[in-house]
Each structure stands twice: as structure tokens, then as C-alpha cells.
Write an enzyme that holds these catalytic residues in place. Structure first.
Site, mmCIF file in Angstrom:
data_model
loop_
_atom_site.group_PDB
_atom_site.id
_atom_site.type_symbol
_atom_site.label_atom_id
_atom_site.label_comp_id
_atom_site.label_asym_id
_atom_site.label_seq_id
_atom_site.Cartn_x
_atom_site.Cartn_y
_atom_site.Cartn_z
ATOM 1 N N LYS A 1 -7.849 -1.036 -11.820
ATOM 2 C CA LYS A 1 -6.579 0.216 -11.472
ATOM 3 C C LYS A 1 -5.917 -0.697 -10.109
ATOM 4 C CE LYS A 1 -8.106 2.755 -8.341
ATOM 5 N NZ LYS A 1 -7.901 2.861 -6.386
ATOM 6 N N ASN A 2 -6.929 -1.171 -9.494
ATOM 7 C CA ASN A 2 -5.982 -1.602 -7.460
ATOM 8 C C ASN A 2 -4.440 -2.846 -8.265
ATOM 9 O OD1 ASN A 2 -6.278 0.531 -6.985
ATOM 10 N ND2 ASN A 2 -8.264 -0.412 -5.348
ATOM 11 N N CYS B 1 -4.878 10.965 3.874
ATOM 12 C CA CYS B 1 -5.496 11.041 2.635
ATOM 13 C C CYS B 1 -6.791 11.498 3.489
ATOM 14 C CB CYS B 1 -5.469 10.028 1.755
ATOM 15 S SG CYS B 1 -6.804 8.742 2.164
ATOM 16 N N ARG C 1 -3.222 6.098 7.308
ATOM 17 C CA ARG C 1 -2.767 5.246 6.390
ATOM 18 C C ARG C 1 -1.163 5.074 6.218
ATOM 19 N NH1 ARG C 1 -6.153 5.379 0.408
ATOM 20 N NH2 ARG C 1 -4.886 4.005 0.257
ATOM 21 N N ASP D 1 4.341 1.809 7.542
ATOM 22 C CA ASP D 1 5.060 1.011 8.395
ATOM 23 C C ASP D 1 5.177 -0.572 8.250
ATOM 24 O OD1 ASP D 1 3.279 -0.434 11.215
ATOM 25 O OD2 ASP D 1 2.020 1.252 9.410
ATOM 26 N N ASP E 1 -14.245 -0.595 -0.602
ATOM 27 C CA ASP E 1 -14.082 0.026 -1.106
ATOM 28 C C ASP E 1 -15.692 -0.102 -1.935
ATOM 29 O OD1 ASP E 1 -10.908 -0.492 -3.051
ATOM 30 O OD2 ASP E 1 -11.330 0.102 -1.207
ATOM 31 N N ARG F 1 -10.559 9.376 -10.719
ATOM 32 C CA ARG F 1 -9.374 8.921 -10.525
ATOM 33 C C ARG F 1 -9.405 7.090 -10.853
ATOM 34 N NH1 ARG F 1 -6.847 9.365 -5.383
ATOM 35 N NH2 ARG F 1 -5.803 8.061 -6.109
HETATM 36 C C1 EPZ Z 1 -5.836 -0.753 -1.053
HETATM 37 O O1 EPZ Z 1 -4.479 0.662 -0.154
HETATM 38 C C2 EPZ Z 1 -6.774 -0.207 -2.075
HETATM 39 N N1 EPZ Z 1 -5.700 0.863 -3.076
HETATM 40 C C3 EPZ Z 1 -7.643 0.338 -1.460
HETATM 41 O O2 EPZ Z 1 -8.288 1.636 -2.219
HETATM 42 C C4 EPZ Z 1 -8.439 -0.027 -0.494
HETATM 43 O O3 EPZ Z 1 -9.138 0.705 -0.029
HETATM 44 C C5 EPZ Z 1 -6.930 -0.781 0.601
HETATM 45 O O4 EPZ Z 1 -6.447 -1.491 -0.229
HETATM 46 C C6 EPZ Z 1 -8.461 -1.924 1.548
HETATM 47 O O5 EPZ Z 1 -8.937 -2.944 0.387
HETATM 48 C C7 EPZ Z 1 -4.204 -0.141 -3.604
HETATM 49 O O6 EPZ Z 1 -4.427 -1.594 -3.980
HETATM 50 C C8 EPZ Z 1 -3.490 1.505 -4.852
HETATM 51 P P1 EPZ Z 1 -4.084 -1.079 2.880
HETATM 52 P P2 EPZ Z 1 -3.967 0.166 0.559
HETATM 53 O O7 EPZ Z 1 -3.011 -0.827 3.028
HETATM 54 O O8 EPZ Z 1 -2.830 -0.989 0.142
HETATM 55 C C9 EPZ Z 1 -3.475 -0.147 7.665
HETATM 56 C C10 EPZ Z 1 -9.371 2.913 -4.185
HETATM 57 O O9 EPZ Z 1 -10.572 3.270 -3.217
HETATM 58 N N2 EPZ Z 1 -2.005 -0.306 7.746
HETATM 59 O O10 EPZ Z 1 -4.653 -2.625 3.035
HETATM 60 O O11 EPZ Z 1 -3.147 1.220 0.643
HETATM 61 C C11 EPZ Z 1 -3.931 0.975 6.589
HETATM 62 O O12 EPZ Z 1 -3.910 2.263 7.639
HETATM 63 C C12 EPZ Z 1 -8.504 2.477 -2.469
HETATM 64 O O13 EPZ Z 1 -9.668 2.345 -4.520
HETATM 65 C C13 EPZ Z 1 -0.946 0.232 8.185
HETATM 66 O O14 EPZ Z 1 -1.139 0.512 9.209
HETATM 67 O O15 EPZ Z 1 -4.571 -0.205 1.750
HETATM 68 C C14 EPZ Z 1 -5.580 0.545 6.668
HETATM 69 O O16 EPZ Z 1 -5.913 1.073 8.114
HETATM 70 C C15 EPZ Z 1 -9.356 2.934 -1.649
HETATM 71 N N3 EPZ Z 1 -0.049 -0.159 8.597
HETATM 72 C C16 EPZ Z 1 -5.245 -0.749 6.668
HETATM 73 O O17 EPZ Z 1 -3.641 -1.292 7.169
HETATM 74 C C17 EPZ Z 1 0.846 -0.475 6.961
HETATM 75 O O18 EPZ Z 1 1.936 -0.133 6.954
HETATM 76 C C18 EPZ Z 1 -5.368 -1.173 5.221
HETATM 77 O O19 EPZ Z 1 -4.812 -1.275 4.777
HETATM 78 C C19 EPZ Z 1 0.192 -0.329 5.567
HETATM 79 C C20 EPZ Z 1 -1.267 -0.432 5.817
#
Ligand code: EPZ
Length: 427
Positions: free
Chosen positions: A22-23, A116, A121, A124, A311, A403
Site C-alpha cells: 500500500k505505502n 489523525c 502529523r 512542515d 507500523d 484501508r
Molecule cells: C508514512 O507516513 C506511512 N504512510 C505510515 O504508515 C508510517 O507509519 C509512517 O510513514 C512512518 O513509517 C504512508 O507511507 C502512506 P512520517 P508519514 O512523515 O509519511 C513527523 C500505515 O499504517 N513529521 O514519516 O505521514 C510526524 O508527525 C501508515 O500504513 C513532522 O513533524 O509519516 C511523525 O511523528 C500509518 N513533519 C514523524 O515525523 C513533517 O513534515 C514520521 O512521520 C512530516 C512528518
């Protein structure tokens, strides 16, 4: 709303085919916007998030045919670069159209995803990177409006340092950089296998991406309109595979063969399963998991890849509920990813939450109960907990599961589980 009813208590045995990731599919479908040509994606899982992404691409103006496991995006350049709240609120990953749209069309208006169940999330880092590439970013009534330099011109290459290795942040900037002028450097970027898969696609399309899978990546962009369409079969879903591995290890005597799983992408999880006493072997294109002795407790801290995947945190926590002794599981990626704990406590699990750490005391057995799913991976963990208890468990609000898990009841039934979907069960 549907529920899933499980009567557990017996070891799972048999073979399960692992679906496409999916990802990986979500960013790759968004990457089709970088080219006007017709692209085809194979091994695509039949999931609600795929349907939502297809609806988003159609809203943007591309014709999309979803016939899982194949998705085709038809030729088209008449795109309206706007992603509405109604679609983005259904799936945060919709933000992955931002980079391709502003790079390809010089302008994009995308609804801010908002928070969420598992955390705030923010995006920035995505916006910081686009600004470094010359974008003017404004926030208007819940929307991000991004405009290329000089009123919609071509993005320029930049050096972007991520404060935190963000998966979709890295992917958004990789796609933006593939049409930017010059060579972009992404530092402290995400290293997930899905990021590497997107790099393969961008290279196939004609961009130059190197260093994917490491924490420093370089992307050399090409002129707008110069990226070609692609035909590609995506990698297997390591998180779906991990979920079935844990389910197979819940009972002594459990033995599951995962067809088409990629062991290399799951090393952090495999290392922990082996440390707990679970046998994990590669068999050609497949992976065999077998549980032949009592489970040992674990210390786990989630981290960006190649650290232990967040995950898989909920699923491995359920496994540790049945280990002999005390396990400590620390969640460092998302600030609110223990929503499954109170539900597991209702099933008799002994878990103490201390800030972002769960201390799990193993118990002899879990008890069936009606439980509530809160997010995708939490809901999978509750189904696994139901398979561990010999009573009946009803997992409610399973729309979360649809999903990210393709045909989960059929797949578990194929492993001998007593599981069914209850249509329209009360929430
Ligand atoms: C991806 O989400 C995955 N989703 C998530 O899978 C997964 O949990 C996550 O990466 C971490 O591995 C997809 O690929 C579609 P991040 P993403 O940006 O990209 C912070 C599932 O279950 N952050 O790597 O949204 C954020 O808040 C889903 O399939 C900022 O602060 O995650 C988090 O604490 C759930 N600023 C951390 O970084 C930003 O601009 C990592 O988030 C971006 C992120």
C-alpha cells in the site's frame, strides 16, 4: 458498520499470498501526474486507499481504471491542480499530489491533511523543502497553495535538510525534484523500502535518483514534459507480511508460509521475532514462520527504517502479551499510537503505559471481548489478539482495516482461522 468476529485458540497453519505494498502504491500512483503519458501499475492491492487515490486522480482530471491488481492511468495533461478537503480528509497520503502538481503545473492547491488518531502529523518538512525549491507557500482556509518561482515557473534544485526523516515528506520532494532545474540533495531523508521503490519508478521515468535507501539522496531533474510513463509491478507489502508473521507466531505449533514476501525488507522485525524464539526462514520467493517453543520477552523501540517499524508496533505488542516475562515497547514516531492498549486490557492483557512506553507482562491467555478499532494497525492487532484467545472476539469499526489489508478474513481463513465479517454490525 461492519465488524469482524473471530473465534481463536488454535495455531495458524498454511500459506498466505502477500499483496503489493500500500505505502508504495500510493506515492507511485501520485507520480503518474509527473508525466502526461499512460502508466500501468501491477500487483496493486485491492484496498480502500487505492480507490481513494484513484478518485483523487480522476478529480484532478486523469482517467484511472482500477482492476486490482492492475491500475492504469490514461494519457492526459488537462489537469486541475486542486485536491479537495473531501478527498484529502479520507486519506492523509493525498498530500503526495502536492510535489508532482506544483512541479508539473507550476501551481497546486491541496487541502491540509490535519491530524489523525495516531498523532498531529504536520507537513512542515514537505513545505520547507518546496520553499527551498523556490515555491511560494501560502495557507488559505485549510488549504496549502504552492506556486512555482515567478508565478508558476519551474522549480529549482536545492539542498534540503530534514529535521526528521519523514517518509511522505521525502517522497513528495523526490517527485518535485524530478522536474526541478538541477541536482537536489535530500539530507536525513527517509530510507524505507517504499522510498527506494519510488526511486526505481522515477529512474524508469527518466529522472536521475541516486542514494535511495541511504540518508542522503540526490535527484537530478529533467524538463517538464520529459518524464516518460511507466509499467511496473510493485514490491510486496512488508507490513502486511509482518502482520501474518506475528499471527502465525501467536500459538505454539503455528506454521505459516508467506508467498511473495521479501525478507530483506523486514530485517528489523525478523531480528526481533527470532530473538523471541520464533523460527523465520527464507524459502526462495517465500518466507516460512514457525513457532515451536514459548515466547521470550522483548525490548523494542520503534524508529525510522532500518529501525523497528512503528507500523508493526501494535502487532508485536500483542505477541508480547503472550510471552513469558516482561517486555518494554517504546513508540518514538507517533505521539498517540497506543490506542489498542485499553482494548487489549479488556481482553485480559497486562500492560502499563508510561508516556510513550508500554510495559507488557505476559499472561497465560487472552479472553475474547467486543473491542473497538481506532486506526489501521491497531485494528489488525485486535484481530490477532482475537485469534489468540479461545473465546469469541468482535472487532468493531473495521473500516480501518479495509484501508490497508486486502481480503483479511479470506486470508486468515486460508490459514485455518475461524473468522467472519459481520455486515452492518452496530458500532
Ligand atoms: C508514512 O507516513 C506511512 N504512510 C505510515 O504508515 C508510517 O507509519 C509512517 O510513514 C512512518 O513509517 C504512508 O507511507 C502512506 P512520517 P508519514 O512523515 O509519511 C513527523 C500505515 O499504517 N513529521 O514519516 O505521514 C510526524 O508527525 C501508515 O500504513 C513532522 O513533524 O509519516 C511523525 O511523528 C500509518 N513533519 C514523524 O515525523 C513533517 O513534515 C514520521 O512521520 C512530516 C512528518
Amino acid at each position: 458498520m461492519d465488524a469482524i468476529r473471530v473465534r481463536g485458540g488454535k495455531p495458524l497453519k498454511g500459506t498466505v499470498r502477500i499483496s503489493g505494498a500500500k505505502n508504495a502504491a500510493l506515492p507511485i500512483l501520485c507520480a503518474t501526474l509527473l508525466s502526461d503519458g499512460a502508466s500501468r501499475l501491477r500487483n496493486v492491492p485491492d484496498l480502500r486507499d487505492i480507490t481513494t487515490t484513484a478518485a483523487l486522480l480522476r478529480f484532478l482530471g486523469r482517467q484511472v481504471d482500477v482492476a486490482a491488481p492492475i491500475v492504469t492511468v490514461a494519457e492526459g495533461s488537462d489537469v486541475r491542480p486542486e485536491a479537495p478537503y473531501e478527498l484529502v480528509k479520507q486519506m492523509r497520503a493525498s498530500v503526495l499530489v502536492l510535489g508532482p502538481l506544483v512541479a508539473r503545473f507550476g501551481r497546486a492547491k491541496v487541502s491540509l491533511p490535519g491530524g489523525c488518531a495516531i498523532g498531529a502529523r504536520p507537513i512542515d518538512q514537505h513545505l520547507k523543502g518546496l520553499e527551498a525549491m523556490g515555491c511560494k507557500i501560502t495557507l488559505e482556509q485549510g488549504y496549502v497553495v504552492a506556486e512555482g518561482p515567478n508565478g508558476g515557473g519551474r522549480l529549482k534544485a536545492a539542498e534540503v535538510y530534514f529535521d526528521i526523516p519523514t517518509v511522505t515528506g521525502t517522497e513528495n520532494l523526490m517527485m518535485a525534484a524530478s522536474l526541478a532545474k538541477g541536482r537536489t540533495t535530500l539530507i536525513n531523508c527517509a530510507r524505507e523500502p517504499e522510498v527506494e521503490e519510488l526511486a526505481r519508478i522515477l529512474n524508469k521515468m527518466g529522472a536521475e535518483v541516486d542514494g535511495a535507501g541511504t540518508d542522503v539522496m540526490h535527484v537530478t531533474g529533467v524538463d517538464r514534459g520529459k518524464l516518460s510513463p511507466f509499467d511496473h509491478a510493485i514490491i510486496p507489502d512488508r507490513i502486511e507480511a509482518g502482520t501474518y508473521m506475528v499471527a502465525g507466531a501467536m500459538h505454539e505449533g503455528g506454521e505459516v508460509l508467506l508467498q511473495g514476501a521479501e525478507l530483506g525488507d523486514m530485517e528489523p522485525l525478523v531480528a526481533k521475532l527470532r530473538a523471541a524464539g520464533v523460527d523465520v526462514e527464507s524459502e526462495g520467493q517465500n518466507v516460512r514462520v514457525a513457532r515451536r517453543k514459548p515466547l521470550r520477552p522483548l525490548q523494542i523501540t520503534t524508529a525510522p527504517h532500518p529501525g523497528f517499524p512503528t507500523d508493526m508496533q501494535a502487532q508485536i505488542l500483542v505477541l508480547m502479551c503472550c510471552a513469558k516475562g516482561e517486555s518494554v515497547i517504546t513508540e518514538t514516531i507517533f505521539e498517540n499510537r497506543f490506542m489498542h492498549v485499553p482494548e487489549l486490557q479488556r481482553m485480559g492483557a497486562k500492560i502499563a503505559l508510561r508516556g510513550n512506553t508500554a510495559v507488557v507482562e505476559g499472561v497465560d491467555r487472552l479472553y475474547g471481548a467486543s473491542v473497538m478499532a481506532t486506526d489501521l494497525r491497531a485494528s489488525a492487532s485486535l484481530v490477532i489478539a482475537g485469534l489468540a484467545s479461545s473465546d469469541e472476539t468482535e472487532v468493531r469499526r473495521v473500516y480501518h482495516i479495509d484501508r490497508g489489508y486486502e481480503h483479511i478474513e479470506e486470508k486468515f481463513r486460508g490459514l485455518g482461522a475461524d473468522i467472519e465479517r459481520v455486515k452492518g454490525a452496530e458500532s
